[in-house]
Design a protein around this motif. Structure first.
Motif, PDB file in Angstrom:
ATOM      1  N   ASP A  75       6.729   2.013   9.052  1.00 34.57           N
ATOM      2  CA  ASP A  75       6.075   0.785   9.847  1.00 34.57           C
ATOM      3  C   ASP A  75       4.778   1.155  10.178  1.00 34.57           C
ATOM      4  N   GLU A  76       4.329   2.025  10.673  1.00 35.94           N
ATOM      5  CA  GLU A  76       2.874   2.338  10.884  1.00 35.94           C
ATOM      6  C   GLU A  76       1.907   2.211   9.867  1.00 35.94           C
ATOM      7  N   SER A  77       2.271   2.460   8.474  1.00 37.21           N
ATOM      8  CA  SER A  77       1.403   2.185   7.496  1.00 37.21           C
ATOM      9  C   SER A  77       1.381   0.735   7.399  1.00 37.21           C
ATOM     10  N   LEU A  78       2.620   0.103   7.487  1.00 37.30           N
ATOM     11  CA  LEU A  78       2.542  -1.579   7.137  1.00 37.30           C
ATOM     12  C   LEU A  78       1.658  -2.189   8.269  1.00 37.30           C
ATOM     13  N   LYS A  79       1.651  -1.670   9.621  1.00 35.67           N
ATOM     14  CA  LYS A  79       1.168  -2.358  10.728  1.00 35.67           C
ATOM     15  C   LYS A  79      -0.402  -2.088  10.478  1.00 35.67           C
ATOM     16  N   SER A  80      -0.831  -1.221   9.796  1.00 35.71           N
ATOM     17  CA  SER A  80      -2.194  -0.705   9.446  1.00 35.71           C
ATOM     18  C   SER A  80      -2.852  -1.611   8.817  1.00 35.71           C
ATOM     19  N   ILE A  81      -2.164  -2.378   7.905  1.00 36.68           N
ATOM     20  CA  ILE A  81      -2.854  -3.704   7.396  1.00 36.68           C
ATOM     21  C   ILE A  81      -2.190  -4.764   7.558  1.00 36.68           C
ATOM     22  N   GLY A  82      -1.653  -4.963   8.770  1.00 35.29           N
ATOM     23  CA  GLY A  82      -1.073  -6.394   9.407  1.00 35.29           C
ATOM     24  C   GLY A  82       0.405  -6.931   8.590  1.00 35.29           C
ATOM     25  N   ILE A  83       0.953  -6.117   8.040  1.00 30.94           N
ATOM     26  CA  ILE A  83       2.208  -6.717   7.630  1.00 30.94           C
ATOM     27  C   ILE A  83       2.997  -6.967   8.728  1.00 30.94           C
ATOM     28  N   THR A  84       3.544  -8.349   8.797  1.00 30.02           N
ATOM     29  CA  THR A  84       4.735  -8.561   9.845  1.00 30.02           C
ATOM     30  C   THR A  84       5.864  -9.134   9.156  1.00 30.02           C
ATOM     31  N   SER A  85       5.717  -9.584   7.779  1.00 27.66           N
ATOM     32  CA  SER A  85       7.077  -9.927   7.182  1.00 27.66           C
ATOM     33  C   SER A  85       7.056  -9.492   5.674  1.00 27.66           C
ATOM     34  N   PRO A  86       8.288  -9.225   5.342  1.00 21.53           N
ATOM     35  CA  PRO A  86       8.539  -8.837   3.974  1.00 21.53           C
ATOM     36  C   PRO A  86       7.694  -9.705   2.851  1.00 21.53           C
ATOM     37  N   GLU A  87       7.629 -11.059   3.082  1.00 21.96           N
ATOM     38  CA  GLU A  87       7.137 -12.134   2.289  1.00 21.96           C
ATOM     39  C   GLU A  87       5.473 -11.908   1.995  1.00 21.96           C
ATOM     40  N   ASP A  88       5.079 -11.364   2.963  1.00 21.59           N
ATOM     41  CA  ASP A  88       3.594 -10.848   2.793  1.00 21.59           C
ATOM     42  C   ASP A  88       3.192  -9.602   1.952  1.00 21.59           C
ATOM     43  N   VAL A  89       4.162  -9.054   1.595  1.00 25.13           N
ATOM     44  CA  VAL A  89       3.859  -7.678   0.675  1.00 25.13           C
ATOM     45  C   VAL A  89       3.792  -7.986  -0.618  1.00 25.13           C
ATOM     46  N   GLN A  90       2.963  -7.365  -1.535  1.00 24.25           N
ATOM     47  CA  GLN A  90       2.720  -7.219  -2.930  1.00 24.25           C
ATOM     48  C   GLN A  90       2.722  -5.907  -3.271  1.00 24.25           C
ATOM     49  N   VAL A  91       3.462  -5.267  -4.234  1.00 20.36           N
ATOM     50  CA  VAL A  91       3.337  -4.104  -4.671  1.00 20.36           C
ATOM     51  C   VAL A  91       2.940  -3.996  -5.872  1.00 20.36           C
ATOM     52  N   MET A  92       2.015  -2.912  -6.168  1.00 24.85           N
ATOM     53  CA  MET A  92       1.301  -2.780  -7.423  1.00 24.85           C
ATOM     54  C   MET A  92       1.211  -1.411  -7.868  1.00 24.85           C
ATOM     55  N   ALA A  93       1.365  -1.347  -9.039  1.00 27.62           N
ATOM     56  CA  ALA A  93       1.120   0.308  -9.506  1.00 27.62           C
ATOM     57  C   ALA A  93       0.120   0.392 -10.327  1.00 27.62           C
ATOM     58  N   ILE A  94      -0.709   1.564 -10.253  1.00 30.45           N
ATOM     59  CA  ILE A  94      -1.786   1.874 -11.129  1.00 30.45           C
ATOM     60  C   ILE A  94      -1.317   2.284 -12.503  1.00 30.45           C
ATOM     61  N   VAL A  95      -2.041   1.781 -13.443  1.00 23.39           N
ATOM     62  CA  VAL A  95      -1.489   2.140 -14.735  1.00 23.39           C
ATOM     63  C   VAL A  95      -2.567   3.003 -15.586  1.00 23.39           C
ATOM     64  N   PRO A 111       2.061   4.004  -5.216  1.00 21.90           N
ATOM     65  CA  PRO A 111       1.869   2.407  -5.197  1.00 21.90           C
ATOM     66  C   PRO A 111       0.871   1.980  -4.358  1.00 21.90           C
ATOM     67  N   LEU A 112       0.215   0.696  -4.671  1.00 20.31           N
ATOM     68  CA  LEU A 112      -0.535   0.006  -3.744  1.00 20.31           C
ATOM     69  C   LEU A 112       0.038  -1.177  -3.193  1.00 20.31           C
ATOM     70  N   ILE A 113       0.024  -1.068  -1.681  1.00 19.17           N
ATOM     71  CA  ILE A 113       0.750  -2.064  -0.880  1.00 19.17           C
ATOM     72  C   ILE A 113      -0.276  -3.344  -0.506  1.00 19.17           C
ATOM     73  N   PHE A 114      -0.125  -4.305  -0.962  1.00 18.42           N
ATOM     74  CA  PHE A 114      -0.874  -5.188  -0.515  1.00 18.42           C
ATOM     75  C   PHE A 114      -0.507  -6.285   0.643  1.00 18.42           C
ATOM     76  N   ASN A 115      -1.382  -6.857   1.417  1.00 21.16           N
ATOM     77  CA  ASN A 115      -0.876  -7.896   2.358  1.00 21.16           C
ATOM     78  C   ASN A 115      -1.450  -9.160   1.795  1.00 21.16           C
ATOM     79  N   ARG A 116      -0.635  -9.876   1.408  1.00 22.54           N
ATOM     80  CA  ARG A 116      -1.243 -11.134   0.751  1.00 22.54           C
ATOM     81  C   ARG A 116      -1.928 -12.248   1.855  1.00 22.54           C
ATOM     82  N   LYS A 117      -1.341 -12.145   2.816  1.00 18.09           N
ATOM     83  CA  LYS A 117      -2.228 -12.782   3.937  1.00 18.09           C
ATOM     84  C   LYS A 117      -3.440 -12.600   4.401  1.00 18.09           C
ATOM     85  N   ASN A 118      -3.877 -11.297   4.737  1.00 16.15           N
ATOM     86  CA  ASN A 118      -4.852 -10.894   4.808  1.00 16.15           C
ATOM     87  C   ASN A 118      -5.917 -10.190   3.914  1.00 16.15           C
TER      88      ASN A 118
END
Length: 147
Positions: A75-95, A111-118
């Protein structure tokens, strides 16, 4: 905004395609601003540093080739980028595209965890032994998307 890229020359990107990575990526901690650019080869995306035109990463959505992929993020990692909802998350992997022609792989352990909102992003390290730094994409597709 125009940015110089390693693979496509100078391209125009919109503000909503620019991501802030407060801590940088592992091994590249000094770079904090990247643009997400559609690759000429779908479903891949380029993650191009705005600060260094020679630094870019090829990304893929890991769920496209590994349906049972799971990312356990504290949760702390998610909070660090402002994630408040699973719908905000996008996961990508480096190829990784090896120059020697060996297997094309994806880093499912980091993986990279993106907050789509901010438009903030972090890279995490998974402790799950199922996920490797060099996960063979084509092998997974042959298995029917089950890792």
């Amino acid at each position: 905004m125009e940015i110089k890229t390693r693979t496509m020359g100078t391209v125009n990107v919109t503000e909503d395609s620019i991501y802030s990575i407060p801590d940088g990526l592992f091994g590249f901690e000094e770079f904090h601003s990247f643009a997400m650019i559609q690759s000429e080869h779908k479903p891949f995306m380029w993650f191009q540093s705005i600060e260094n035109s020679e630094l870019s990463f090829l990304l893929i959505d890991p769920f496209l080739f590994c349906q049972d992929y799971e990312v356990d993020v504290d949760d702390e990692s998610l909070k660090s980028i402002g994630i408040t909802s699973p719908e905000d998350v996008q996961v990508m992997a480096i190829v990784t595209l090896p120059a020697d022609g060996s297997a094309v792989t994806a880093n499912l352990q980091g993986p990279l965890i993106f907050n789509r909102k901010n438009n903030k992003c972090i890279q995490i390290i998974s402790c799950d032994s199922r996920w490797a730094t060099k996960h063979n994409i084509l092998e997974e597709l042959k298995r029917g998307k089950k890792c």
